[in-house]
Design a protein around this motif. Structure first.
Motif, PDB file in Angstrom:
ATOM      1  N   TYR A 163       0.868  -1.182   0.000  1.00 14.09           N
ATOM      2  CA  TYR A 163       0.000   0.000   0.000  1.00 14.09           C
ATOM      3  C   TYR A 163       0.899   1.225   0.000  1.00 14.09           C
ATOM      4  N   TYR A 164       0.621   2.195  -0.878  1.00 12.96           N
ATOM      5  CA  TYR A 164       1.530   3.336  -0.947  1.00 12.96           C
ATOM      6  C   TYR A 164       0.785   4.650  -1.116  1.00 12.96           C
ATOM      7  N   ASN A 165       1.486   5.706  -0.742  1.00 14.98           N
ATOM      8  CA  ASN A 165       0.969   7.064  -0.828  1.00 14.98           C
ATOM      9  C   ASN A 165       1.282   7.608  -2.227  1.00 14.98           C
ATOM     10  N   VAL A 166       0.246   7.684  -3.061  1.00 17.53           N
ATOM     11  CA  VAL A 166       0.452   8.064  -4.461  1.00 17.53           C
ATOM     12  C   VAL A 166       1.047   9.472  -4.559  1.00 17.53           C
ATOM     13  N   ASP A 167       0.585  10.381  -3.692  1.00 18.28           N
ATOM     14  CA  ASP A 167       1.090  11.765  -3.719  1.00 18.28           C
ATOM     15  C   ASP A 167       2.590  11.818  -3.464  1.00 18.28           C
ATOM     16  N   LEU A 168       3.041  11.051  -2.448  1.00 16.11           N
ATOM     17  CA  LEU A 168       4.479  11.060  -2.129  1.00 16.11           C
ATOM     18  C   LEU A 168       5.293  10.446  -3.266  1.00 16.11           C
ATOM     19  N   PHE A 169       4.762   9.403  -3.900  1.00 22.35           N
ATOM     20  CA  PHE A 169       5.465   8.797  -5.026  1.00 22.35           C
ATOM     21  C   PHE A 169       5.647   9.820  -6.145  1.00 22.35           C
ATOM     22  N   GLN A 170       4.598  10.621  -6.391  1.00 21.23           N
ATOM     23  CA  GLN A 170       4.686  11.631  -7.447  1.00 21.23           C
ATOM     24  C   GLN A 170       5.712  12.703  -7.084  1.00 21.23           C
ATOM     25  N   GLN A 176       5.974   5.043 -12.110  1.00 21.22           N
ATOM     26  CA  GLN A 176       5.307   3.738 -12.125  1.00 21.22           C
ATOM     27  C   GLN A 176       5.582   3.018 -10.805  1.00 21.22           C
ATOM     28  N   PRO A 177       4.589   2.333 -10.228  1.00 22.25           N
ATOM     29  CA  PRO A 177       4.881   1.526  -9.042  1.00 22.25           C
ATOM     30  C   PRO A 177       5.937   0.466  -9.390  1.00 22.25           C
ATOM     31  N   PRO A 178       6.888   0.205  -8.498  1.00 23.32           N
ATOM     32  CA  PRO A 178       7.965  -0.743  -8.802  1.00 23.32           C
ATOM     33  C   PRO A 178       7.433  -2.138  -9.094  1.00 23.32           C
ATOM     34  N   SER A 179       8.002  -2.786 -10.118  1.00 21.75           N
ATOM     35  CA  SER A 179       7.568  -4.153 -10.412  1.00 21.75           C
ATOM     36  C   SER A 179       8.696  -5.160 -10.195  1.00 21.75           C
ATOM     37  N   LYS A 190      14.804   7.449  -4.061  1.00 20.79           N
ATOM     38  CA  LYS A 190      14.122   8.695  -4.414  1.00 20.79           C
ATOM     39  C   LYS A 190      13.278   9.220  -3.256  1.00 20.79           C
ATOM     40  N   LEU A 191      12.642   8.294  -2.525  1.00 22.09           N
ATOM     41  CA  LEU A 191      11.791   8.706  -1.405  1.00 22.09           C
ATOM     42  C   LEU A 191      12.639   9.265  -0.259  1.00 22.09           C
TER      43      LEU A 191
END
Lengths: 439, 330
Positions: A163-170, A176-179, A190-191
């Motif tokens: 589960y992740y915070n889309v805003d923080l990823f942006q 893209q979510p890591p695969s 990056k985070l």
């Protein structure tokens, strides 16, 4: 000793007789007005129901199911008792063992459910709930003995994921979510650069830490070694050591929040879920209960960012299927000595009928089991989870359930020890072997 | 205890006087107890006895029985394994570490709390201003329940909690730690907290002991030219001996069975490095559903505590409790 022994015995015997007599009197008096007294003579039935939905919206949902059943069956009263999850697990065992169990109680299936069935503690509902079992399909397998006797019905099943915070990823520039694990390591870097904890982890509860190992073993091992190990407790396949090495390598990049070893998973703002809910951490590896837990940890009861979900990344060179998933479910069983077996079994079927499953999905607590129930899913994240569950080639049971409380618990402890620096990938496997020998 | 000559009105004192019979004037034999007296004995001791047998002796016997089985709590225990559970416990590095942690708490509590409590008691025993308030402040943590204290400290001690913030504010950044998660400091955290919690109890105990020391002794000493510290060292502390020995006994037993604070603070698990025998027992006996093995650990904990208690009573408390011990039970 300045008194003859016999007189002591007489005094003791007299005392025992006296108090036992008193106690017996008390019991006679008490029983007449008790819950079980108003039973069959008048045709009225009271069933007790223990579940673990101690917080809203679960609390109201379970009560509404009980009320709806009573509305259909005016002679049946259902006494609902919510009990905190960890307490409930030991309370049920004690109640079944003590011979005074609730009529309906939470059942997680697996090895322990089969043991309870073989000990004659849970009701066989193979015939009495046949219609509900057929509607449910393969989902009921976890609540079935190897001989094919069904002793419980699941009402929710779901797979885990990140589960992740889309805003923080942006903000961090992750498009893209890591695969893959490489992409995940890249995202962690990056985070960190934007000053948030990349991954929240509740180390003090141990199982959240161990979930990383579960998933990595799912990617490193083919299905067989784990199923094989669940039965034989043979952990010699080297994929288990590899899972530990992968986790150690990931942990070496310091992806977790400061103080993850003393953080709990779900309690308070400093817990791992609290950090994610309040925007201090960017992601957490969890089960399908996560959105409900996160919302419960904010002041408003809603998240002020967009929550996303991605399945656990693939591992380069791993033998496991990268689409394979892991999860678990919650269900209910009837006590074998319930005063009204037919009514109890009917109630189990009632809980999982399509209407109640749609209502369950609408609460956003989890993903329903009975086909048709998913129509009630409003939460986008839960919809994604439901789609991925359907698309998975197979869904493994959480390893601590698959291996049983003892070996599974030892696994959780050993993985957490490794993250704290007190164990090694090979040591984890050794802990599993040691625990298995205890059985 | 003085030699009470049992009369019909005080049947309860009979047993205690019985133990001291050897050196004291023998109490008159009471073989001719009336039916009424026996009835009274039965009435007064019966309920307590039943409760004691039902909730203390029977569980101990059951734990000893279950300890010989591998049993997950479902159905009757059938898989008899003899002494295997005991052997496994004593060969499990985590259990041996747990014993070491308990030993650390036993010794460190005595070494840290004893002298500190004595010093504080001596200071508070003087007629200083606000004496009552100091006593209250020192005793307050002891009155607080372990659960409340544990939850409060759990909120204060995380990396982002108040304690580290205070250390940072004082410019002591290098002192910051993950107090409940870093295995190299967790035992010290627990030691500090149990010292904080139980210091007040020791102080109050010592103060009570000091009240019973006659003032004449220190007055006589000061007439003979003894200074304040000399008087304390030569008169107060030696006469406080019985109290100190009883306190040490309580502290040792408490440290051996330490459970609630570590359990609430961080679970007292192997990964956090502060597992105790009691949290080890809880881990197996509850969470992992290994009721047989957990029972064996419970028996080990019981036997160790009993052994320490008996040895301590025989060797250290003998002078203080002369006459109060029942002989020939174990």
């Amino acid at each position: 000793m300045n008194r003859p022994k016999t007189s002591r015995f007489i005094a003791l015997a007299a005392a025992s007789a006296l108090t036992l007599g008193l106690a017996a009197c008390g019991q006679d008096g008490g029983d007449e007005g008790g819950d079980w007294g108003d039973g069959n003579a008048s045709g009225k039935v009271t069933l007790t129901w223990w579940h673990n939905g101690t917080a809203e919206p679960s609390l109201s949902y379970y009560q509404s199911v009980a009320d709806a059943f009573t509305a259909d069956h005016p002679d049946v009263t259902i006494e609902v008792t919510p009990i905190q999850n960890e307490d409930l697990q030991t309370k049920i065992i004690a109640a079944l063992q003590g011979g005074d169990a609730p009529d309906i109680f939470a059942q997680w299936g697996g090895q322990e459910g089969t043991d309870q069935f073989n000990a004659g503690q849970v009701l066989d509902i193979t015939q009495s709930s046949a219609a509900a079992i057929e509607a449910m399909g393969a989902a009921v397998d976890g609540w079935t003995t190897p001989e094919g006797n069904v002793y419980g019905l699941p009402f929710t099943m779901g797979i885990g994921g990140v589960y992740y915070n889309v805003d923080l990823f942006q903000q961090a520039g992750i498009s893209q979510p890591p695969s893959t694990m490489e992409e995940l390591a890249d995202a962690v870097g990056k985070l960190k650069a934007i000053g948030v904890a990349p991954v929240a982890l509740g180390g003090v509860d141990e199982w959240p830490a161990a979930h990383g190992w579960y998933w990595l073993s799912l990617r490193e091992c083919t299905k067989d070694p784990r199923d094989h190990a669940a039965v034989t407790k043979d952990f010699s396949d080297e994929c288990f050591v590899k899972a530990g090495e992968d986790l150690a390598a990931f942990a070496a990049t310091s992806p977790f929040q400061e103080g993850f070893m003393s953080a709990s998973a779900q309690q308070g703002a400093q817990s791992s879920a609290g950090l994610l809910a309040n925007g201090q951490a960017a992601m957490e590896l969890m089960g399908v209960w996560e959105p409900a837990v996160l919302k419960g940890l904010t002041d408003s009861g809603e998240l002020d960012f967009e929550l996303g979900w991605f399945s656990f990344p693939a591992v380069a060179g791993g033998k496991g299927d990268p689409k394979a998933a892991m999860g678990g479910g919650d269900g209910f069983s009837c006590w074998s000595k319930t005063e009204a077996p037919e009514v109890c079994s009917e109630f189990l079927s009632f809980i999982v009928n399509v209407d109640n499953q749609v209502a369950f999905a609408q609460t956003g607590i989890g993903v329903p089991v009975t086909p048709g129930g998913e129509a009630g899913l409003a939460d986008e994240v839960l919809k994604t989870v439901a789609e991925n569950t359907a698309a998975a080639p197979y869904v493994e049971l959480w390893l601590d359930k698959l291996f049983g409380n003892n070996v599974g618990g030892a696994l959780n402890t050993a993985v957490t020890e490794m993250l704290g620096g007190a164990n090694t990938p090979a040591g984890i496997v050794q802990s599993l072997k040691d625990a298995a020998e205890l059985e | 205890m003085t030699a009470v000559i049992p009369s019909e009105a005080t049947p309860g004192t009979d047993d205690r006087a019985a133990g001291s019979g050897r050196r004291r004037p023998r109490a008159p034999r009471r073989s001719g107890l009336s039916f009424r007296t026996r009835g009274e004995i039965a009435l007064f001791t019966g309920p307590a006895l039943i409760v004691y047998i039902g909730f203390v002796f029977v569980p101990i016997a059951l734990a000893a029985y279950y300890g010989f089985f591998t049993w997950n709590g479902v159905g009757a225990p059938t898989k008899f394994v003899g002494a295997d559970n005991y052997i496994r416990a004593f060969t499990d590095p985590n259990f041996l570490k747990a014993i070491q942690h308990n030993a650390f708490y036993v010794i460190a509590s005595l070494v840290v709390q004893g002298p500190l409590a004595l010093l504080v008691a001596l200071l508070i025993n003087r007629r200083i201003r606000l004496r009552g308030m100091f006593r209250l402040l020192l005793f307050a943590p002891y009155v607080l329940s372990e659960a409340v204290a544990g939850v409060a400290w759990r909120l204060l001690l995380p990396p982002g909690g108040a304690i580290n913030a205070i250390l940072g504010g004082l410019g002591l950044d290098s002192w910051k730690h993950d107090w409940l998660g870093d295995p190299s400091v967790t035992n010290w955290t627990v030691l500090v907290l149990i010292s904080w919690k139980y210091l007040g109890f020791a102080v109050v105990l010592f103060l009570a002991g000091m009240q019973s020391i006659p003032d004449e002794l220190s007055e006589a000493a000061s007439i003979d030219g003894a200074g304040y510290w000399q008087t304390q060292l030569r008169i107060t502390i030696p006469l406080l001996g019985p109290t100190i020995r009883i306190w040490a006994f309580l502290s040792i037993i408490g440290s051996m069975q330490l459970f609630d604070l570590p359990y609430i603070l961080n679970g007292g698990r192997p990964a956090t490095g502060n597992q105790t025998m009691a949290t080890y027992m809880m881990l197996y006996g509850q969470e992992r559903h290994m009721y047989g093995f957990g029972s064996a650990v419970a028996v080990i904990l019981f036997v160790l505590s009993l052994a320490v208690a008996l040895v301590y009573q025989r060797l250290v408390l003998r002078r203080d409790t002369e006459g109060a011990l029942t002989r020939g039970v174990f």
